[in-house]
Design a protein around this motif. Structure first.
Motif, PDB file in Angstrom:
ATOM      1  N   TRP A 185      19.671  23.929  11.237  1.00 43.97           N
ATOM      2  CA  TRP A 185      20.735  24.916  11.419  1.00 43.97           C
ATOM      3  C   TRP A 185      22.114  24.328  11.204  1.00 43.97           C
ATOM      4  O   TRP A 185      23.022  25.026  10.761  1.00 43.97           O
ATOM      5  N   ALA A 243      15.670  31.555  20.173  1.00 43.50           N
ATOM      6  CA  ALA A 243      15.091  30.999  18.941  1.00 43.50           C
ATOM      7  C   ALA A 243      13.648  30.570  19.167  1.00 43.50           C
ATOM      8  O   ALA A 243      12.777  30.854  18.341  1.00 43.50           O
ATOM      9  N   VAL A 295      22.639  24.702   7.623  1.00 44.47           N
ATOM     10  CA  VAL A 295      22.898  26.110   7.293  1.00 44.47           C
ATOM     11  C   VAL A 295      24.360  26.428   7.598  1.00 44.47           C
ATOM     12  O   VAL A 295      25.055  27.057   6.784  1.00 44.47           O
ATOM     13  N   VAL A 346      22.186  34.205  14.388  1.00 38.74           N
ATOM     14  CA  VAL A 346      22.855  33.780  13.151  1.00 38.74           C
ATOM     15  C   VAL A 346      24.302  33.402  13.431  1.00 38.74           C
ATOM     16  O   VAL A 346      24.795  32.368  12.948  1.00 38.74           O
ATOM     17  N   ILE A 394      24.358  30.066  15.067  1.00 44.44           N
ATOM     18  CA  ILE A 394      24.042  29.019  14.087  1.00 44.44           C
ATOM     19  C   ILE A 394      25.271  28.726  13.231  1.00 44.44           C
ATOM     20  O   ILE A 394      25.621  27.554  12.996  1.00 44.44           O
ATOM     21  N   HIS A 410      12.444  25.472  11.996  1.00 49.64           N
ATOM     22  CA  HIS A 410      13.837  25.003  12.005  1.00 49.64           C
ATOM     23  C   HIS A 410      14.137  24.170  13.239  1.00 49.64           C
ATOM     24  O   HIS A 410      13.593  24.407  14.312  1.00 49.64           O
ATOM     25  N   CYS A 444      11.451  30.812  15.733  1.00 48.85           N
ATOM     26  CA  CYS A 444      12.330  30.148  14.762  1.00 48.85           C
ATOM     27  C   CYS A 444      12.159  28.624  14.757  1.00 48.85           C
ATOM     28  O   CYS A 444      12.256  27.989  13.696  1.00 48.85           O
ATOM     29  N   ILE A 478      17.841  22.120  15.063  1.00 47.33           N
ATOM     30  CA  ILE A 478      19.303  22.180  15.034  1.00 47.33           C
ATOM     31  C   ILE A 478      19.858  21.060  14.166  1.00 47.33           C
ATOM     32  O   ILE A 478      20.676  21.282  13.293  1.00 47.33           O
TER      33      ILE A 478
END
Length: 125
Positions: free
Chosen positions: A61, A33, A64, A118, A121, A42, A38, A44
């Motif tokens: 995340w 990441a 998400v 992804v 995450i 973003h 990323c 965590i």
């Protein structure tokens, strides 16, 4: 009794092996990441501050993962968002983040690595 102790020892070994594998995977995914850019937008955990006291640029995340938990096709959809970007007019993060949309990132990460990231995450709790 001895048989139970042996089973418990084996189970503890499997759990610690799984925890080591998860920690190793976490470190690899965090490194991927960061390398892919990323972590510029973003984090965590929830409430990673954005620049100059603004809301964070992109959603955390963990948020998400909660948003897409149990939704069919979430992994494929989010992989496409990472690679192709998102629509600023239909964002469900509006008002929660300072960024308008996610830019396309196909130049920064391969589809395979995006899918790995992804899926990691989505497994966060």
């Amino acid at each position: 009794m001895k048989r139970i102790a042996i089973c418990l020892t084996l189970a503890a070994g499997l759990v610690s092996s799984a925890a080591f594998a998860d920690a190793k995977n976490d470190a690899e995914m965090k490194q991927l990441a960061a390398k892919s850019g990323c972590t510029t937008c973003h984090g965590i955990e929830t409430d990673k501050p954005g620049p100059n006291g603004m809301k964070p640029i992109g959603p955390a995340w963990i948020d998400v993962a909660k948003q897409y938990q149990g939704k069919p096709g979430a992994s494929e959809f989010l992989t496409r968002v990472v690679l192709e970007g998102s629509n600023p007019y239909s964002s469900h993060w509006k008002g929660k983040v300072s960024g308008l949309s996610m830019p396309p990132n196909a130049v920064a990460i391969t589809e395979g690595n995006a899918r790995l990231l992804v899926n990691w995450i989505l497994a966060l709790r």
